[in-house]
Write an enzyme that holds these catalytic residues in place. Structure first.
Site: not given
Ligand SMILES: NC(=O)c1ccc[n+]([C@@H]2O[C@H](COP(=O)([O-])OP(=O)(O)OC[C@H]3O[C@@H](n4cnc5c(N)ncnc54)[C@H](OP(=O)(O)O)[C@@H]3O)[C@@H](O)[C@H]2O)c1
Length: 356
Positions: A204, A91, A38, A219, A335
């Site tokens: 951000e 998400t 989803v 955190k 990452g």
């Molecule tokens: N990246 C890192 O290094 C890292 C490290 C630790 C934790 N995290 C956590 O991991 C999570 C994901 O990070 P990310 O970098 O993958 O984020 P991202 O690239 O922005 O991807 C977010 C995904 O969530 C989907 N989404 C957003 N709102 C939604 C909703 N209401 N219902 C269903 N799907 C929804 C988006 O849909 P669409 O595809 O339609 O836009 C997208 O596919 C975050 O909470 C982040 O804090 C990330």
């Protein structure tokens, strides 16, 4: 291998979710399969584990409202015939956490990379814990702090070993660490490095989320709760790096006036590279009294926090057993690959728990 069947609903297929689907979903053990993916306005349902072409399959779906996309999760949970079910919240959406209790009541375990549930208000957090207890469900969230770093696992291991934790401190913000280190190693202004970090995608979209310390507060809240302490995110005393007059203005005005950061932070910013500086978060329980704060801090040049590589996270746990020197966890803490790997570790931990 037992025949336990675990149905997996993946919510979020961005950086982390996409990496997990590409690289780890093909490695799921026999008996675990993806039933739905989803995204914010699109979904794939009835996948029966066949997600190898998920990107292409998504391009053939129609767009829905965000509310409809979320409603599908509950429908899929109710229709799912697997004896065990799990929702992966990959998400970054704050609103998603409000659905956890419905998913739990519908039989789901939860795995989160999304921090918001773990850092919710004390009242909401207790409600979530009560729902998990009532329905006997698991909730794993080991990637919410430090991505793949085993900081929560280290805390759990200390508690299992009858240790008493007194203090946890750490560099929890990769973006602030990067900005501060670049600033100290150059003759450019702090605001210059904020702009650079934003352009490189290290902050951000609104960098005040990072500069205000809010992410660090989340955190610290998660780590304190892991240690068994009662805390509300508002209990964390934050040093905001944003001047008061720029905290409420809209984003374009913030960027126009970003130079104001330099004068505002001048009393705190250490330009002597012999005294490395970072944004340190600390949570401690002393004589039953919890304190939590995050602020600019200078370190001795040979201390752990001064010597970690730029962008790495580092944590220290002080406890009865680690009183002379802290238990240290450090390494790359950000990452998609590391986070997806940590999510997969949570999936396998759940799978083996359900099989034991
Ligand atoms: N990246 C890192 O290094 C890292 C490290 C630790 C934790 N995290 C956590 O991991 C999570 C994901 O990070 P990310 O970098 O993958 O984020 P991202 O690239 O922005 O991807 C977010 C995904 O969530 C989907 N989404 C957003 N709102 C939604 C909703 N209401 N219902 C269903 N799907 C929804 C988006 O849909 P669409 O595809 O339609 O836009 C997208 O596919 C975050 O909470 C982040 O804090 C990330």
């Amino acid at each position: 291998m037992s025949q336990t069947n675990l149905g997996i609903i993946v919510v979020g297929a961005g950086n982390v979710g996409g990496y997990w689907l590409d690289n780890f979903a093909p490695e799921l053990p026999v008996g675990a399969e993806i039933v739905a993916i989803v995204r914010s306005t699109r979904y794939l349902t009835n996948c029966q584990g066949n997600v190898s072409n998920w990107r292409e399959d998504f391009s053939n779906t129609t767009q829905h409202s965000p509310a409809d996309a979320l409603a599908v999760i509950l429908q899929q949970l109710e229709a799912c015939s697997h004896p065990h079910k799990v929702v992966l919240d990959l998400t970054a959406d704050e609103r998603i956490r409000h659905h956890y209790t419905d998913w739990i009541a519908a039989g789901a375990h939860i795995i989160s990379a999304n921090k918001y549930a773990g850092a919710s208000s004390n009242q909401d957090y207790q409600k979530l814990r009560a729902a998990l207890q009532q329905h006997q469900r698991h909730w794993l969230a080991n990637t919410t702090v430090g991505a793949g770093l085993p900081i929560q696992a280290a805390i759990q291991e200390r508690l299992r070993g009858n240790d008493t934790i007194h203090k946890i401190s750490g560099l929890c913000s990769g973006s602030l660490s990067w900005i501060l280190r670049q600033f100290q190693a150059s003759d450019k202004a702090f605001s210059y490095w904020v702009k650079q970090a934003a352009e490189l995608g290290y902050t951000e979209p609104d960098p005040r989320q990072d500069l205000g310390g809010h992410d660090v507060a989340r955190k610290l809240t998660i780590l304190a709760r892991e240690a068994g302490w009662t805390i509300d995110p508002n209990d964390v005393q934050l040093q905001s790096l944003v001047p008061p007059e720029l905290r409420q203005v809209d984003l374009s005005q913030f960027w126009q006036q970003i130079n104001k950061l330099d004068a505002y932070l001048q009393p705190w910013l250490e330009t002597d590279s012999a005294k490395p500086m970072d944004y340190l978060g600390t949570v401690a329980l002393t004589n039953g009294q919890l304190t939590a704060n995050a602020e600019l801090t200078s370190f001795a040049a040979d201390s752990l926090f001064a010597t970690v590589r730029t962008g790495d996270s580092a944590f220290q746990i002080y406890s009865d057993h680690y009183c002379e020197g802290p238990l240290t966890v450090q390494g790359p803490g950000v990452g998609a690959a590391l986070t997806a790997s940590g999510v997969h570790s949570d999936v396998l931990t759940l799978f083996s728990e359900l099989n034991s």
